[in-house]
Write a protein that holds these residues in place. Structure first.
Motif, PDB file in Angstrom:
ATOM      1  N   LEU A 103       0.987  -1.184   0.073  1.00 41.37           N
ATOM      2  CA  LEU A 103       0.062   0.122  -0.068  1.00 41.37           C
ATOM      3  C   LEU A 103       1.017   1.785  -0.315  1.00 41.37           C
ATOM      4  O   LEU A 103       0.662   2.298  -1.111  1.00 41.37           O
ATOM      5  CB  LEU A 103      -0.716   0.426   1.297  1.00 41.37           C
ATOM      6  CG  LEU A 103      -1.900   1.098   1.047  1.00 41.37           C
ATOM      7  CD1 LEU A 103      -2.949   1.185   0.091  1.00 41.37           C
ATOM      8  CD2 LEU A 103      -2.215   0.782   2.525  1.00 41.37           C
ATOM      9  N   LEU A 104       2.200   1.305   0.635  1.00 39.19           N
ATOM     10  CA  LEU A 104       2.261   2.567   0.879  1.00 39.19           C
ATOM     11  C   LEU A 104       3.208   2.387  -0.331  1.00 39.19           C
ATOM     12  O   LEU A 104       3.297   3.685  -0.842  1.00 39.19           O
ATOM     13  CB  LEU A 104       3.094   2.190   1.983  1.00 39.19           C
ATOM     14  CG  LEU A 104       4.575   3.556   2.375  1.00 39.19           C
ATOM     15  CD1 LEU A 104       4.094   4.782   2.299  1.00 39.19           C
ATOM     16  CD2 LEU A 104       5.388   3.432   3.580  1.00 39.19           C
ATOM     17  N   ARG A 105       4.272   1.768  -0.530  1.00 36.78           N
ATOM     18  CA  ARG A 105       5.029   1.555  -2.275  1.00 36.78           C
ATOM     19  C   ARG A 105       4.656   2.086  -3.171  1.00 36.78           C
ATOM     20  O   ARG A 105       4.598   3.453  -3.678  1.00 36.78           O
ATOM     21  CB  ARG A 105       5.030  -0.273  -2.006  1.00 36.78           C
ATOM     22  CG  ARG A 105       6.585   0.436  -2.856  1.00 36.78           C
ATOM     23  CD  ARG A 105       7.525  -0.996  -3.604  1.00 36.78           C
ATOM     24  NE  ARG A 105       8.505  -1.289  -2.690  1.00 36.78           N
ATOM     25  CZ  ARG A 105       8.233  -2.455  -1.918  1.00 36.78           C
ATOM     26  NH1 ARG A 105       7.559  -3.284  -2.022  1.00 36.78           N
ATOM     27  NH2 ARG A 105       9.287  -1.708  -0.570  1.00 36.78           N
ATOM     28  N   TYR A 106       3.050   1.987  -3.035  1.00 38.46           N
ATOM     29  CA  TYR A 106       2.511   2.336  -4.956  1.00 38.46           C
ATOM     30  C   TYR A 106       1.719   3.651  -4.201  1.00 38.46           C
ATOM     31  O   TYR A 106       2.511   4.636  -5.293  1.00 38.46           O
ATOM     32  CB  TYR A 106       1.180   0.827  -5.286  1.00 38.46           C
ATOM     33  CG  TYR A 106       2.532  -0.118  -5.605  1.00 38.46           C
ATOM     34  CD1 TYR A 106       2.584  -0.508  -6.880  1.00 38.46           C
ATOM     35  CD2 TYR A 106       1.981  -1.222  -5.338  1.00 38.46           C
ATOM     36  CE1 TYR A 106       3.677  -1.046  -7.394  1.00 38.46           C
ATOM     37  CE2 TYR A 106       2.588  -2.679  -5.394  1.00 38.46           C
ATOM     38  CZ  TYR A 106       3.040  -2.173  -6.367  1.00 38.46           C
ATOM     39  OH  TYR A 106       3.996  -3.661  -7.264  1.00 38.46           O
ATOM     40  N   VAL A 107       1.088   3.594  -3.418  1.00 34.64           N
ATOM     41  CA  VAL A 107       0.157   5.153  -2.909  1.00 34.64           C
ATOM     42  C   VAL A 107       2.400   6.707  -3.278  1.00 34.64           C
ATOM     43  O   VAL A 107       1.878   7.396  -3.726  1.00 34.64           O
ATOM     44  CB  VAL A 107      -0.166   5.108  -1.519  1.00 34.64           C
ATOM     45  CG1 VAL A 107      -0.604   6.559  -1.946  1.00 34.64           C
ATOM     46  CG2 VAL A 107      -1.735   4.175  -2.331  1.00 34.64           C
ATOM     47  N   HIS A 108       2.573   5.742  -2.534  1.00 32.44           N
ATOM     48  CA  HIS A 108       3.585   6.921  -2.507  1.00 32.44           C
ATOM     49  C   HIS A 108       4.438   7.071  -3.778  1.00 32.44           C
ATOM     50  O   HIS A 108       5.425   8.295  -3.293  1.00 32.44           O
ATOM     51  CB  HIS A 108       4.642   6.416  -1.729  1.00 32.44           C
ATOM     52  CG  HIS A 108       6.258   7.390  -1.421  1.00 32.44           C
ATOM     53  ND1 HIS A 108       5.708   8.681  -0.063  1.00 32.44           N
ATOM     54  CD2 HIS A 108       6.580   7.177  -1.050  1.00 32.44           C
ATOM     55  CE1 HIS A 108       6.190   9.490  -0.183  1.00 32.44           C
ATOM     56  NE2 HIS A 108       7.701   8.736  -0.553  1.00 32.44           N
ATOM     57  N   ALA A 109       4.547   6.241  -4.848  1.00 29.08           N
ATOM     58  CA  ALA A 109       5.052   6.135  -6.233  1.00 29.08           C
ATOM     59  C   ALA A 109       4.098   7.657  -6.383  1.00 29.08           C
ATOM     60  O   ALA A 109       4.665   8.152  -7.391  1.00 29.08           O
ATOM     61  CB  ALA A 109       5.079   4.647  -6.981  1.00 29.08           C
ATOM     62  N   ARG A 110       2.866   6.635  -6.681  1.00 27.56           N
ATOM     63  CA  ARG A 110       1.603   8.406  -7.130  1.00 27.56           C
ATOM     64  C   ARG A 110       2.114   8.983  -6.408  1.00 27.56           C
ATOM     65  O   ARG A 110       2.300  10.087  -7.274  1.00 27.56           O
ATOM     66  CB  ARG A 110       0.205   7.811  -7.029  1.00 27.56           C
ATOM     67  CG  ARG A 110      -0.361   8.674  -7.961  1.00 27.56           C
ATOM     68  CD  ARG A 110      -0.753   8.209  -9.123  1.00 27.56           C
ATOM     69  NE  ARG A 110      -0.534   7.058  -9.506  1.00 27.56           N
ATOM     70  CZ  ARG A 110      -2.057   6.417  -9.364  1.00 27.56           C
ATOM     71  NH1 ARG A 110      -2.978   7.423  -9.721  1.00 27.56           N
ATOM     72  NH2 ARG A 110      -2.475   4.866 -10.193  1.00 27.56           N
ATOM     73  N   HIS A 111       2.607   9.664  -5.388  1.00 27.27           N
ATOM     74  CA  HIS A 111       2.516  10.805  -5.226  1.00 27.27           C
ATOM     75  C   HIS A 111       4.129  10.984  -5.148  1.00 27.27           C
ATOM     76  O   HIS A 111       4.108  12.790  -6.174  1.00 27.27           O
ATOM     77  CB  HIS A 111       2.788  10.351  -3.274  1.00 27.27           C
ATOM     78  CG  HIS A 111       3.195  11.899  -2.841  1.00 27.27           C
ATOM     79  ND1 HIS A 111       2.633  12.910  -2.571  1.00 27.27           N
ATOM     80  CD2 HIS A 111       4.450  11.913  -1.892  1.00 27.27           C
ATOM     81  CE1 HIS A 111       3.803  13.918  -2.164  1.00 27.27           C
ATOM     82  NE2 HIS A 111       4.385  13.503  -1.905  1.00 27.27           N
ATOM     83  N   HIS A 112       5.311  10.676  -5.554  1.00 25.20           N
ATOM     84  CA  HIS A 112       5.593  10.875  -6.429  1.00 25.20           C
ATOM     85  C   HIS A 112       6.161  11.562  -7.573  1.00 25.20           C
ATOM     86  O   HIS A 112       6.590  12.649  -8.339  1.00 25.20           O
ATOM     87  CB  HIS A 112       6.834  10.451  -6.211  1.00 25.20           C
ATOM     88  CG  HIS A 112       7.647  10.249  -4.834  1.00 25.20           C
ATOM     89  ND1 HIS A 112       9.511  11.242  -4.748  1.00 25.20           N
ATOM     90  CD2 HIS A 112       8.063   9.795  -3.968  1.00 25.20           C
ATOM     91  CE1 HIS A 112       9.619  11.602  -3.855  1.00 25.20           C
ATOM     92  NE2 HIS A 112       8.638  10.514  -2.876  1.00 25.20           N
ATOM     93  N   SER A 113       5.176  10.453  -8.634  1.00 26.61           N
ATOM     94  CA  SER A 113       5.282  11.371 -10.255  1.00 26.61           C
ATOM     95  C   SER A 113       3.958  12.224 -10.262  1.00 26.61           C
ATOM     96  O   SER A 113       3.514  12.458 -10.989  1.00 26.61           O
ATOM     97  CB  SER A 113       4.386   9.483 -10.871  1.00 26.61           C
ATOM     98  OG  SER A 113       3.459   9.153 -10.215  1.00 26.61           O
TER      99      SER A 113
END
Length: 331
Positions: A103-113
């Protein structure tokens, strides 16, 4: 990161060198965090039944929430060179703040992009213009972040992911995300059952509720990263804050006070962010002088947005910086 986003110029070989991961840096940072957690936790336990219990548990919770720094860096895969160690630490410490690895990895990746792009960045709790009521309740008291991850973890555990989770987690990773959430939920229920069987609130007080005790600390951290800054501009120099903080806090925060640098070059490990800052600082706005100064900016933007909904903090670039006026509509 999309090529449309502005990035400071830096030698390719130098950037490659800065991006090298190590195990020992992460172990030192992790040990520092664990030692502070144990010391504050011991004081909290000893203070039970005394007037010191309130400040003791606030301190314990205030340190506890820096588990978010640990899981943030491990979610990037840059905390340790050894992948198994990285994933193990991410799973264990994610339990402390209800942030499962997937959950954190994919949601945070969206935050960065999609940093500060309204409607696309899942980590934007509040958008401009902000109201004092929403800012205090959802951000400073931290109810927004707590509810976001508790709800998302519980929803994943029953196989009904929230919209953000469904949008961010790829289909091939959803089963793992669900299993991780189920393990976390079973662990939380196990702690509650332990308290019931022991007829003591201590397990819950020490293993679940510290996230609430530390909410104000976490609220300040999140607020000073992006709040009150520009939105819908693909240039981290205008949407993100870098701050100078003392070395002890930098260790606890895993150098995320260098937040502009982290967003521009997310694969540079935390321990090299100070060096990265020195290399590109002539192309960046002047850093804020600590969390207090960052909050002062946030409060000013809130005040100004009451009269001007379009107001945001405009960071002045140094004369040596290159301007970036890319039109977002072409992305």
């Amino acid at each position: 990161m999309s090529d449309h986003w502005y990035r400071c110029e830096i030698d390719r070989e130098l950037l490659k060198s800065l991006s090298r991961r190590t195990n020992w840096h992460g172990l030192v940072y992790l040990l520092y965090f664990v030692v502070l957690l144990v010391i504050s936790g011991a004081w909290a336990v000893q203070s039970l039944g005394t007037p010191w219990s309130i400040p003791a548990f606030l301190l314990y919770g205030g340190i506890w929430v820096f588990a978010t720094s640990v899981v943030h860096e491990t979610s990037h895969g840059t905390a340790f060179r050894n992948r198994a160690l990285n994933e193990t630490v991410l799973f264990i410490f994610g339990f402390m703040v209800q942030q499962t690895p997937s959950l954190l990895r994919y949601v945070h990746a969206r935050h960065h992009s999609h940093t500060a792009l309204v409607g696309e960045d899942p980590e934007i709790i509040l958008t401009n213009p902000m109201t004092w009521r929403d800012f205090i309740i959802k951000e400073l008291i931290d109810l927004g972040s707590i509810w976001y991850f508790v709800k998302a973890t519980a929803a994943l555990a029953i196989g009904r992911p929230t919209q953000d989770a469904a949008d961010c987690i790829p289909a091939q990773g959803m089963l793992r995300a669900v299993i991780e959430a189920q393990v976390y939920m079973l662990a939380y229920f196990g702690v509650i059952l332990w308290s019931l069987m022991a007829q003591s609130w201590l397990p819950v007080l020490m293993l679940i509720l510290p996230r609430l005790f530390g909410a104000p600390t976490h609220g300040v951290i999140l607020a000073t990263q992006h709040f009150g800054m520009a939105q819908d501009i693909p240039d981290h120099r205008h949407t993100t804050r870098t701050m100078h903080v003392n070395p002890a806090l930098r260790l606890l925060y895993w150098n995320m006070n260098y937040h502009v640098e982290h967003h521009m070059f997310p694969m540079v490990p935390y321990h090299n962010l100070p060096r990265l800052h020195q290399l590109i600082k002539n192309d960046l706005p002047k850093p804020n002088s600590g969390f207090k100064d960052g909050l002062k900016e946030v409060f000013h933007s809130l005040k100004m947005q009451l009269d001007d909904p379009n107001y945001y903090i405009k960071k002045e670039l140094p004369p040596t910086a290159k301007p970036y006026n890319h039109n977002l509509s072409s992305i």
